[in-house]
Write a protein that holds these residues in place. Structure first.
Motif, short mmCIF file in Angstrom:
data_model
loop_
_atom_site.label_atom_id
_atom_site.label_comp_id
_atom_site.label_asym_id
_atom_site.label_seq_id
_atom_site.Cartn_x
_atom_site.Cartn_y
_atom_site.Cartn_z
N GLY A 273 0.79 -0.84 -0.40
CA GLY A 273 -0.17 -0.04 -0.42
C GLY A 273 0.96 1.34 0.09
O GLY A 273 0.88 2.52 0.91
N GLY A 274 1.47 1.52 -0.94
CA GLY A 274 2.19 2.95 -1.01
C GLY A 274 1.52 3.37 -1.45
O GLY A 274 0.71 3.55 -1.57
N PRO A 275 2.44 5.09 -2.47
CA PRO A 275 1.74 5.73 -2.50
C PRO A 275 0.62 6.00 -3.16
O PRO A 275 0.81 5.02 -4.57
N PRO A 276 -0.13 5.72 -3.26
CA PRO A 276 -2.03 5.78 -4.38
C PRO A 276 -1.22 6.03 -5.90
O PRO A 276 -0.59 7.44 -5.84
N GLU A 457 3.94 12.58 -0.48
CA GLU A 457 4.84 12.42 1.22
C GLU A 457 4.35 12.76 2.10
O GLU A 457 3.97 11.66 3.43
N MET A 458 3.47 13.17 1.83
CA MET A 458 2.47 14.17 3.07
C MET A 458 1.37 12.69 3.18
O MET A 458 0.96 12.53 4.14
N ILE A 459 1.17 11.90 2.23
CA ILE A 459 -0.15 11.00 2.16
C ILE A 459 0.54 9.68 2.92
O ILE A 459 0.07 8.84 3.70
N ARG A 460 1.94 9.43 2.86
CA ARG A 460 2.77 8.37 3.28
C ARG A 460 2.62 9.03 4.72
O ARG A 460 2.87 7.84 5.90
#
Length: 498
Positions: A273-276, A457-460
């Motif tokens: 489930g990495g960055p979308p 980066e913010m999403i992670r």
């Protein structure tokens, strides 16, 4: 054994080109290879401030003779072997036949970690007249360095030493009154072995000297190269075709390995489930800040009408830098207070978020770099965000500075410092997530790619709260106010999102 060929064929019989000399430069880390190449070429053709990772070629004319110089990556310095191997390693020191070609060690297998010297040799076809082994006076030269030089030349095949010359750099660091010959005698057996192996051919450079009539170090080097060519009866060094084939196979293996590792990393990132692969962005801000222009810049096309007031939310989508980016442009708020922003505009902002089902990843708060931020403006912006989207909205908010071309060469960090405490407090509220965008060059600004990286980066960082979930109160029967020329549900129905 490498082939050797006559150099006489390098002279154009019609006299159109001066006779050529080709120099291959090898050396260890921080030896001064690149600076020496620039000194020979008489210009800063190569970047001496960074590590050389690939062989580079430069050409110049010296006294009517065309000179080709190839700078190569540094050779690797291996760790010291075990003590019981030392006796075997010292055998070359006692070899009296320093010029014999059969003494070359077995060629090591091609390394997949770095580019070998063969690439440098084939970049000066048909082969170099001289191989310059660069040794810095300011760096130690012991058995490890000697073995590294031997392995490097062994990678080229046999017959290399007759074309080698030691080029010392940093002679300005020698104590006053000490000559290079004394330095060779005092440094140790490893350096003496190298010089003898090169047929006692050596030269010294001070790369800090500027080019002038008094600076004769390059002409003197070329005279020694000419003496070497004469001693070799005009022959030059040519890499064996079998070695070139092995070098090519090693490069292909490296490329295949890199591709395999990249594919493995990509698959693993998808599994955990990495960055979308899709990013959903909501543009917010007061009137006239350039939200529509920012949206066009990110998507790379003129999707939104800039230059006129936005009254209804508009959703548009495009493939940007390998991501599926969906953006909703919203009407602008009043800068003075939340109560002065009409209720319809506030509802439209919430419905804009609802268009990004199941919720926006990032609220992009657009702020022109040319505007000043007062305490009232900051409080009003935050009041709008918290009133419309809740207390957790700060986790998903990023300040996007528009009109970045006004900064010129001023770094955005300096602009933030000049902006005062209110601007810094706004950025602190957003977790210091910010970016600057030049909206005058849609689709061409590299900062768009950096912006999307920053958003991911913010999403992670947000982990299981990757996006701001849609709230029931954002949805109303008056959603017909919003404008979208595409199917309302289709754009987000197939999203592979968290």
């Amino acid at each position: 054994m490498a082939a050797v060929s006559s150099a006489s064929d390098t002279v154009d019989p019609r006299g159109r080109h001066p006779p050529e000399r080709r120099l291959l430069i090898l050396g260890g880390p921080r030896s001064g290879k690149t600076s020496s190449a620039n000194t020979i070429l008489g210009d800063e053709m190569f970047d001496a401030g960074t590590e050389t990772t690939h062989s580079n070629v430069g050409q110049t004319e010296i006294y009517g003779r065309r000179v080709t110089v190839v700078d190569t990556p540094s050779w690797a310095i291996r760790a010291e072997p075990e003590d019981d191997d030392d006796d075997d390693d010292e055998e070359p020191d006692t070899d009296d036949n320093a010029g014999a070609e059969s003494d070359s060690p077995a060629r090591p297998p091609p390394s997949l970690d770095s580019e070998g010297p063969c690439m440098g040799a084939i970049l000066c076809p048909p082969g170099p007249h001289s191989i310059l082994l660069v040794v810095s006076i300011g760096q130690p030269f012991g058995d490890r360095e000697r073995r590294a030089a031997e392995e490097q030349l062994g990678a080229l095949g046999g017959g290399t030493w007759r074309y080698c010359m030691v080029l010392f750099t940093g002679v300005d660091k020698l104590p006053k009154g000490v000559f290079i010959e004394e330095h060779i005698a005092n440094t140790g057996e490893a350096l003496q072995w190298l010089v003898e192996r090169c047929g006692s051919r050596y030269h010294a450079f001070d790369n800090t000297l500027k080019e002038s009539e008094e600076n004769t170090q390059v002409p003197e080097l070329m005279e020694k190269v000419e003496e070497m060519v004469t001693d070799n009866q005009g022959w030059y060094f040519e890499v064996n075709e079998l070695i070139l084939l092995e070098e090519e196979q090693a490069r292909r293996a490296l490329e295949e390995e890199r591709m395999r590792m990249e594919e493995h990393a990509r698959q693993r990132e998808q599994m955990i489930g990495g960055p979308p692969r899709e990013l959903r962005l909501l543009l917010l801000g007061w009137k006239g800040v350039g939200k529509s222009s920012v949206g066009n810049s990110i998507l790379g096309r003129r999707f939104f009408e800039s230059g006129q007031e936005t009254e209804l939310c508009l959703r548009r989508q495009a493939l940007v830098c390998g991501r599926r980016v969906t953006i909703v442009d919203t009407p602008g708020w009043d800068w003075f207070s939340v109560s002065r922003t009409p209720k319809r505009i506030r509802q439209e902002s919430q419905r804009g978020a609802a268009l990004l089902r199941p919720g926006p990843h990032t609220l992009l708060l657009v702020l022109p770099v040319v505007s000043s931020l007062t305490a009232r403006k900051r409080r009003t912006l935050l009041a709008h965000i918290e009133t419309l989207f809740g207390d957790n909205a700060c986790l998903h908010t990023m300040v996007l500075f528009s009109c970045g071309d006004w900064l010129g060469h001023t770094p955005i960090e300096e602009h933030i410092l000049r902006g005062g405490r209110e601007l810094q407090r706004l950025l602190e509220y957003c977790g210091n997530y910010y970016h600057v965008l030049d909206s005058k060059t849609p689709g061409k600004d590299r900062s768009v790619s950096l912006l999307l990286d920053r958003i991911e980066e913010m999403i992670r960082e947000n982990g299981d709260r990757a996006f701001l979930p849609i709230q029931t109160e954002w949805l109303s029967e008056e959603s017909s106010y919003s404008s979208d020329n595409t199917e309302p549900e289709d754009d987000c129905r197939g999203c592979q999102l968290q």
